[in-house]
Scaffold this motif. Structure first.
Motif, short mmCIF file in Angstrom:
data_model
loop_
_atom_site.label_atom_id
_atom_site.label_comp_id
_atom_site.label_asym_id
_atom_site.label_seq_id
_atom_site.Cartn_x
_atom_site.Cartn_y
_atom_site.Cartn_z
N MET A 1 0.64 -1.64 -0.05
CA MET A 1 -0.11 0.09 0.31
C MET A 1 0.99 1.47 0.01
O MET A 1 1.80 1.78 0.75
CB MET A 1 -0.83 0.23 1.16
N ASN A 2 0.49 2.15 -1.23
CA ASN A 2 1.35 3.74 -1.11
C ASN A 2 0.88 4.42 -1.01
O ASN A 2 0.80 5.43 -2.51
CB ASN A 2 2.39 3.39 -2.76
N HIS A 3 -0.29 4.26 -0.79
CA HIS A 3 -1.36 5.72 -0.87
C HIS A 3 -0.16 7.09 0.54
O HIS A 3 0.11 6.70 1.81
CB HIS A 3 -2.69 5.61 -0.10
N ASP A 4 -0.67 8.21 0.42
CA ASP A 4 -0.15 9.05 1.43
C ASP A 4 -2.15 9.58 2.27
O ASP A 4 -2.13 10.24 2.08
CB ASP A 4 0.42 10.27 0.28
N PHE A 5 -1.96 9.32 3.37
CA PHE A 5 -2.44 9.69 4.29
C PHE A 5 -2.67 11.01 4.38
O PHE A 5 -4.41 11.49 4.29
CB PHE A 5 -2.37 8.82 5.96
N ASP A 6 -1.26 11.83 4.43
CA ASP A 6 -1.93 13.12 4.49
C ASP A 6 -2.73 13.46 3.64
O ASP A 6 -3.59 14.81 4.16
CB ASP A 6 -0.67 14.43 5.17
N THR A 7 -2.10 13.74 2.62
CA THR A 7 -3.09 13.65 1.12
C THR A 7 -4.81 13.56 1.37
O THR A 7 -4.96 14.78 0.99
CB THR A 7 -2.37 13.33 0.06
N TYR A 8 -4.44 12.01 1.76
CA TYR A 8 -6.42 12.52 2.02
C TYR A 8 -6.73 12.75 3.08
O TYR A 8 -7.50 13.54 2.99
CB TYR A 8 -6.20 11.03 2.34
N VAL A 9 -5.83 13.82 4.21
CA VAL A 9 -6.22 14.47 5.16
C VAL A 9 -7.01 15.76 4.51
O VAL A 9 -7.70 16.02 4.46
CB VAL A 9 -5.76 14.47 6.87
N LEU A 13 -10.52 17.72 4.65
CA LEU A 13 -10.78 19.45 5.08
C LEU A 13 -11.04 19.98 4.46
O LEU A 13 -11.64 20.92 4.36
CB LEU A 13 -9.76 19.69 5.89
N ARG A 14 -10.08 19.81 3.03
CA ARG A 14 -10.78 21.56 1.91
C ARG A 14 -12.13 20.47 1.22
O ARG A 14 -13.08 21.97 1.23
CB ARG A 14 -9.51 21.00 0.32
#
Length: 101
Positions: A1-9, A13-14
């Motif tokens: 799994m190579n997902h960036d959690f911070d990007t989705y946070v 929020l946006r």
């Protein structure tokens, strides 16, 4: 799994800010939404519906990210705090449930 959690946070929020969900809502109401989503997750797990489980886990995460923001908390710091609490725990599985020593 190579997902960036911070990007989705940031994306969540946006999305929430665009809909005035953070400033225009009450944390108690947001918590009720989270509980509702947890109920949907429980239903999906009960019938072992993988696609609905995936969707429901995502919905729970979205509600928690928004709730953390409403309370001026960083959701990753919350996760880190929880992990630091559980990391040293010792115990064993009893009837499918982890029981702390």
């Amino acid at each position: 799994m190579n997902h960036d959690f911070d990007t989705y946070v940031v994306r969540v929020l946006r999305w929430a800010e665009d809909r005035n969900l953070i400033e225009g809502s009450d944390p108690k109401t947001q918590m009720l939404k989270c509980v509702s989503e947890v109920g949907e997750l429980a239903d999906a797990v009960a019938v072992d519906n993988r696609e609905e489980i995936i969707d429901a886990i995502g919905d729970v995460l979205v509600t928690m990210i928004i709730l953390a923001e409403m309370k001026n908390l960083d959701v990753v710091e919350c996760l880190e705090s929880a992990y630091n609490t559980i990391a040293p725990r010792k115990g064993k599985m009893v009837n499918g449930v982890f029981v702390k020593e």
